[in-house]
Design a protein around this motif. Structure first.
Motif, PDB file in Angstrom:
ATOM      1  N   ALA A   1       0.918  -1.258  -0.094  1.00 15.13           N
ATOM      2  CA  ALA A   1       0.134   0.119  -0.047  1.00 15.13           C
ATOM      3  C   ALA A   1       0.881   1.147  -0.006  1.00 15.13           C
ATOM      4  N   CYS A   2       2.153   1.164   0.548  1.00 23.05           N
ATOM      5  CA  CYS A   2       3.009   2.334   0.565  1.00 23.05           C
ATOM      6  C   CYS A   2       3.841   2.302  -0.596  1.00 23.05           C
ATOM      7  N   GLY A   3       3.659   1.478  -1.697  1.00 15.36           N
ATOM      8  CA  GLY A   3       4.366   1.482  -2.947  1.00 15.36           C
ATOM      9  C   GLY A   3       5.623   0.519  -2.800  1.00 15.36           C
ATOM     10  N   ARG A   4       5.770  -0.404  -1.887  1.00 16.09           N
ATOM     11  CA  ARG A   4       6.801  -1.165  -1.893  1.00 16.09           C
ATOM     12  C   ARG A   4       6.532  -2.457  -2.485  1.00 16.09           C
ATOM     13  N   ARG A   5       7.472  -3.159  -2.975  1.00 16.37           N
ATOM     14  CA  ARG A   5       7.533  -4.445  -3.644  1.00 16.37           C
ATOM     15  C   ARG A   5       7.530  -5.660  -2.671  1.00 16.37           C
ATOM     16  N   PHE A   6       6.559  -6.460  -2.475  1.00 20.18           N
ATOM     17  CA  PHE A   6       6.690  -7.619  -1.699  1.00 20.18           C
ATOM     18  C   PHE A   6       7.247  -8.855  -2.424  1.00 20.18           C
ATOM     19  N   THR A   7       8.231  -9.392  -1.986  1.00 16.71           N
ATOM     20  CA  THR A   7       9.012 -10.432  -2.622  1.00 16.71           C
ATOM     21  C   THR A   7       9.235 -11.627  -1.989  1.00 16.71           C
ATOM     22  N   GLY A   8       8.757 -12.022  -0.661  1.00 18.63           N
ATOM     23  CA  GLY A   8       8.394 -13.317  -0.054  1.00 18.63           C
ATOM     24  C   GLY A   8       8.574 -13.081   1.181  1.00 18.63           C
ATOM     25  N   PHE A   9       8.386 -14.105   1.996  1.00 17.57           N
ATOM     26  CA  PHE A   9       8.197 -14.247   3.409  1.00 17.57           C
ATOM     27  C   PHE A   9       8.417 -15.648   3.971  1.00 17.57           C
ATOM     28  N   VAL A  10       8.637 -15.853   5.266  1.00 16.04           N
ATOM     29  CA  VAL A  10       8.897 -17.045   5.660  1.00 16.04           C
ATOM     30  C   VAL A  10       8.320 -17.072   7.061  1.00 16.04           C
ATOM     31  N   LEU A  11       8.172 -18.472   7.542  1.00 11.19           N
ATOM     32  CA  LEU A  11       7.610 -18.508   9.049  1.00 11.19           C
ATOM     33  C   LEU A  11       8.560 -19.481   9.713  1.00 11.19           C
ATOM     34  N   ARG A  12       8.796 -19.430  10.966  1.00  6.68           N
ATOM     35  CA  ARG A  12       9.674 -20.187  11.616  1.00  6.68           C
ATOM     36  C   ARG A  12       8.968 -20.812  12.943  1.00  6.68           C
ATOM     37  N   SER A  13       9.334 -22.040  13.303  1.00  6.34           N
ATOM     38  CA  SER A  13       8.660 -22.680  14.210  1.00  6.34           C
ATOM     39  C   SER A  13       8.516 -22.462  15.445  1.00  6.34           C
ATOM     40  N   ASP A  14       9.547 -21.290  15.737  1.00  2.50           N
ATOM     41  CA  ASP A  14       9.586 -20.557  17.208  1.00  2.50           C
ATOM     42  C   ASP A  14       8.686 -19.416  17.212  1.00  2.50           C
ATOM     43  N   MET A  15       7.590 -19.270  16.096  1.00  2.00           N
ATOM     44  CA  MET A  15       6.647 -18.077  16.165  1.00  2.00           C
ATOM     45  C   MET A  15       7.281 -16.830  15.554  1.00  2.00           C
ATOM     46  N   SER A  16       8.619 -16.947  15.115  1.00  4.34           N
ATOM     47  CA  SER A  16       9.190 -15.598  14.455  1.00  4.34           C
ATOM     48  C   SER A  16       9.016 -15.866  13.001  1.00  4.34           C
ATOM     49  N   GLY A  17       9.095 -14.796  12.113  1.00  4.70           N
ATOM     50  CA  GLY A  17       8.933 -14.879  10.776  1.00  4.70           C
ATOM     51  C   GLY A  17       9.630 -13.835  10.033  1.00  4.70           C
ATOM     52  N   HIS A  18       9.612 -13.586   8.755  1.00  5.18           N
ATOM     53  CA  HIS A  18      10.234 -12.342   8.052  1.00  5.18           C
ATOM     54  C   HIS A  18       9.387 -12.316   6.709  1.00  5.18           C
ATOM     55  N   ALA A  19       9.130 -10.951   6.543  1.00  7.28           N
ATOM     56  CA  ALA A  19       8.639 -10.464   5.358  1.00  7.28           C
ATOM     57  C   ALA A  19       9.667  -9.570   4.693  1.00  7.28           C
ATOM     58  N   VAL A  20       9.735  -9.777   3.332  1.00  2.00           N
ATOM     59  CA  VAL A  20      10.589  -8.921   2.489  1.00  2.00           C
ATOM     60  C   VAL A  20       9.904  -7.946   1.671  1.00  2.00           C
ATOM     61  N   THR A  21      10.272  -6.722   1.894  1.00  5.07           N
ATOM     62  CA  THR A  21       9.693  -5.630   0.793  1.00  5.07           C
ATOM     63  C   THR A  21      10.770  -4.844   0.573  1.00  5.07           C
TER      64      THR A  21
ATOM     65  N   VAL B   1       6.047 -17.577  -0.907  1.00  9.40           N
ATOM     66  CA  VAL B   1       6.216 -18.443   0.204  1.00  9.40           C
ATOM     67  C   VAL B   1       7.932 -18.577  -0.264  1.00  9.40           C
ATOM     68  N   ARG B   2       8.665 -18.773   0.695  1.00 11.67           N
ATOM     69  CA  ARG B   2      10.152 -18.942   0.696  1.00 11.67           C
ATOM     70  C   ARG B   2      10.719 -20.119   1.431  1.00 11.67           C
ATOM     71  N   SER B   3       9.882 -20.835   2.097  1.00  5.84           N
ATOM     72  CA  SER B   3      10.445 -22.065   2.809  1.00  5.84           C
ATOM     73  C   SER B   3       9.100 -22.965   2.888  1.00  5.84           C
ATOM     74  N   ALA B   4       9.893 -24.469   3.123  1.00  5.37           N
ATOM     75  CA  ALA B   4       8.946 -25.346   3.158  1.00  5.37           C
ATOM     76  C   ALA B   4       7.754 -25.392   4.243  1.00  5.37           C
ATOM     77  N   LEU B   5       8.245 -24.934   5.490  1.00  2.24           N
ATOM     78  CA  LEU B   5       7.345 -24.803   6.706  1.00  2.24           C
ATOM     79  C   LEU B   5       6.377 -23.671   6.357  1.00  2.24           C
ATOM     80  N   THR B   6       6.733 -22.653   5.683  1.00  2.00           N
ATOM     81  CA  THR B   6       5.774 -21.467   5.241  1.00  2.00           C
ATOM     82  C   THR B   6       4.869 -22.022   4.301  1.00  2.00           C
ATOM     83  N   GLY B   7       5.309 -22.803   3.295  1.00  2.00           N
ATOM     84  CA  GLY B   7       4.481 -23.404   2.375  1.00  2.00           C
ATOM     85  C   GLY B   7       3.350 -24.298   2.869  1.00  2.00           C
ATOM     86  N   LEU B   8       3.771 -25.272   3.925  1.00  2.00           N
ATOM     87  CA  LEU B   8       2.840 -26.243   4.486  1.00  2.00           C
ATOM     88  C   LEU B   8       1.950 -25.519   5.335  1.00  2.00           C
TER      89      LEU B   8
END
Length: 233
Positions: free
Chosen positions: A60-80, A134-141
């Motif tokens: 919405a702010c004009g950035r480009r969303f390229t991917g994201f990952v989720l981790r089993s410890d409740m953390s994650g990361h989205a790349v814009t 999606v950028r990881s197997a867990l995220t895809g699952l």
């Protein structure tokens, strides 16, 4: 067979969610958000909404969303991708923690107003779009599992069941948002969202955490007032 358009339209009448039905839905949602064997799995859904909150506001702010990952410890990361400084990157970084609470409150309101089917449709479309990033197997699952459950609920439409599930989901997201925020009580890490916001703006991280709490408090009040209205009505 039900016409596909019928799976998109609001309910012709608002399903009854009063009395013991609502009590059971709320009890199950709270159990899922507090009982560790359930929470250790379902918390990934809250992290999913957190990361997609970064992505949606970033776009919405004009950035480009390229991917994201989720981790089993409740953390994650989205790349814009976009400017390293400015209001856009601040808004994008800030959006994660409030996102599950805001989505949860919106889902509760829409579901109790008879709009469970359109809401479910919108959520599924959003998840399908997210699947391409999606950028990881867990995220895809996680995304595929949520998509499959949501698609089944959408295809075999039952207005009462859709409403009950979405209200439970909304409450789960609200409680989960508070649980995520509570992880800050042990200390704010420099690489966390409020830590990043503090570096980018000079505003202390604790004030950013306070802003998250204020938004979640507002979202919780909106959802609670709606559910009380359903019971009172």
């Amino acid at each position: 067979m039900q016409h596909p358009f019928n799976r998109l339209s609001p309910a012709t009448g608002t399903p009854d969610l009063g009395g013991w039905t609502l009590v059971v839905v709320l009890a199950l949602a709270l159990l899922a958000a507090t009982w560790w064997p359930a929470w250790r799995v379902l918390r990934l859904g809250v992290t999913l909404v957190h990361e997609l909150g970064h992505a949606v506001v970033g776009m919405a702010c004009g950035r480009r969303f390229t991917g994201f990952v989720l981790r089993s410890d409740m953390s994650g990361h989205a790349v814009t991708v976009g400017p390293a400084r400015g209001a856009g990157v601040v808004a994008t970084t800030w959006a994660g923690y409030p996102a599950p609470g805001l989505v949860g409150a919106a889902v509760v309101w829409l579901a109790t107003a008879g709009w469970a089917a359109p809401t479910l449709t919108l959520l599924l479309v959003g998840l399908l779009a997210a699947l391409t990033r999606v950028r990881s197997a867990l995220t895809g699952l996680v995304v595929v599992a949520v998509l499959a459950a949501g698609a089944a609920l959408w295809w075999w439409r039952d207005d009462a069941l859709q409403q009950q599930v979405l209200v439970g989901l909304g409450v789960l997201l609200l409680v989960g948002a508070w649980r995520h925020l509570a992880t800050m009580l042990g200390g704010i890490e420099a690489r966390s969202d409020p830590g990043s916001l503090a570096r980018a703006t000079g505003v202390p991280a604790v004030l950013w955490v306070g802003s998250f709490a204020l938004v979640l408090a507002g979202a919780t009040w909106l959802a609670a007032s709606r559910l009380l209205g359903v019971v009172g009505g």
